[in-house]
Design a protein around this motif. Structure first.
Motif, PDB file in Angstrom:
ATOM      1  N   TYR A 102     127.606  26.135   7.864  1.00 28.63           N
ATOM      2  CA  TYR A 102     128.510  26.368   7.804  1.00 28.63           C
ATOM      3  C   TYR A 102     128.118  27.927   7.725  1.00 28.63           C
ATOM      4  O   TYR A 102     127.796  28.414   6.158  1.00 28.63           O
ATOM      5  N   TYR A 103     128.225  29.080   8.457  1.00 28.52           N
ATOM      6  CA  TYR A 103     127.450  30.389   7.637  1.00 28.52           C
ATOM      7  C   TYR A 103     128.693  31.154   8.391  1.00 28.52           C
ATOM      8  O   TYR A 103     128.878  30.975   9.454  1.00 28.52           O
ATOM      9  N   CYS A 104     129.026  32.182   7.911  1.00 29.44           N
ATOM     10  CA  CYS A 104     130.116  33.084   7.908  1.00 29.44           C
ATOM     11  C   CYS A 104     129.122  34.235   8.867  1.00 29.44           C
ATOM     12  O   CYS A 104     127.647  34.914   8.001  1.00 29.44           O
TER      13      CYS A 104
ATOM     14  N   LEU B 228     129.062  39.181   2.214  1.00 32.60           N
ATOM     15  CA  LEU B 228     129.502  37.874   3.193  1.00 32.60           C
ATOM     16  C   LEU B 228     129.299  36.544   2.154  1.00 32.60           C
ATOM     17  O   LEU B 228     128.652  36.619   1.673  1.00 32.60           O
TER      18      LEU B 228
ATOM     19  N   ILE C  91     140.002  29.506  12.516  1.00 32.66           N
ATOM     20  CA  ILE C  91     140.413  30.627  12.074  1.00 32.66           C
ATOM     21  C   ILE C  91     141.157  31.548  12.165  1.00 32.66           C
ATOM     22  O   ILE C  91     142.196  31.604  13.096  1.00 32.66           O
TER      23      ILE C  91
ATOM     24  N   MET D 250     134.005  38.487  12.676  1.00 37.31           N
ATOM     25  CA  MET D 250     133.352  38.167  11.883  1.00 37.31           C
ATOM     26  C   MET D 250     133.756  36.050  12.990  1.00 37.31           C
ATOM     27  O   MET D 250     134.914  35.787  13.358  1.00 37.31           O
TER      28      MET D 250
ATOM     29  N   CYS E 145     135.316  33.091   3.862  1.00 38.08           N
ATOM     30  CA  CYS E 145     134.571  34.194   3.702  1.00 38.08           C
ATOM     31  C   CYS E 145     135.426  35.239   2.623  1.00 38.08           C
ATOM     32  O   CYS E 145     135.495  36.221   3.667  1.00 38.08           O
TER      33      CYS E 145
ATOM     34  N   TYR F  19     134.768  39.226   2.336  1.00 42.09           N
ATOM     35  CA  TYR F  19     133.507  40.474   3.108  1.00 42.09           C
ATOM     36  C   TYR F  19     134.132  41.511   2.102  1.00 42.09           C
ATOM     37  O   TYR F  19     134.876  41.814   2.026  1.00 42.09           O
TER      38      TYR F  19
ATOM     39  N   ARG G  96     142.109  35.580   9.673  1.00 38.54           N
ATOM     40  CA  ARG G  96     141.280  36.310   8.673  1.00 38.54           C
ATOM     41  C   ARG G  96     142.600  37.648   7.984  1.00 38.54           C
ATOM     42  O   ARG G  96     143.606  37.398   8.784  1.00 38.54           O
TER      43      ARG G  96
ATOM     44  N   TRP H  35     132.516  32.160  12.395  1.00 36.31           N
ATOM     45  CA  TRP H  35     131.648  31.053  11.459  1.00 36.31           C
ATOM     46  C   TRP H  35     131.129  30.199  12.961  1.00 36.31           C
ATOM     47  O   TRP H  35     130.983  30.252  13.530  1.00 36.31           O
TER      48      TRP H  35
ATOM     49  N   GLU I 264     130.323  32.442   1.420  1.00 35.27           N
ATOM     50  CA  GLU I 264     131.784  31.745   1.686  1.00 35.27           C
ATOM     51  C   GLU I 264     131.761  30.822   0.193  1.00 35.27           C
ATOM     52  O   GLU I 264     131.166  30.890  -0.432  1.00 35.27           O
TER      53      GLU I 264
END
Length: 118
Positions: A93-95, A4, A69, A34, A22, A24, A71, A36, A6
């Protein structure tokens, strides 16, 4: 294995907008969900928003109506559109990706800093 990456963080004034991305790669099963997540200094990491491959979503109450969000399964990318940003949105912020676990996904990105100034 899932990877992943970001991008899109930065510094923005309160009321502004940012879009996180993000990218992936890896197993379709491991990237079914998926999400955040964010972690502010001195606080635990929390779920911000998550989306399943089928399209269903979950949002934290604090971001409902402001964050979206999405995708693109063809591009293997998940996005977080953040509008009406507030100083309390400041965090890393993390994915995250997992087959089904929203709270603690198996795979994590490296994180991207979002800073909202007042």
């Amino acid at each position: 294995q899932v990877q992943l990456v970001e991008s899109g963080g930065g510094l923005v004034q309160a009321g502004g907008s940012l879009r996180l991305s993000c990218a992936y790669s890896g197993s379709i099963f491991s990237t079914n969900v998926m999400g955040w997540y964010r972690q502010a200094p001195g606080k635990q990491r929390e779920l911000v928003a998550a989306m399943r491959r089928g399209g269903s979503t979950n949002y934290a109450e604090s971001v409902k109506g402001r964050f979206t969000i999405s995708r693109d399964n063809a591009k293997n990318t998940v996005y977080l559109q953040m509008n009406s940003l507030k100083p309390e949105d400041t965090a890393v912020y993390y994915c995250g990706a997992d087959l089904a676990n929203l709270k603690s996904p198996q795979y994590w990105g490296q994180g991207t800093q979002v800073t909202v100034s007042s």
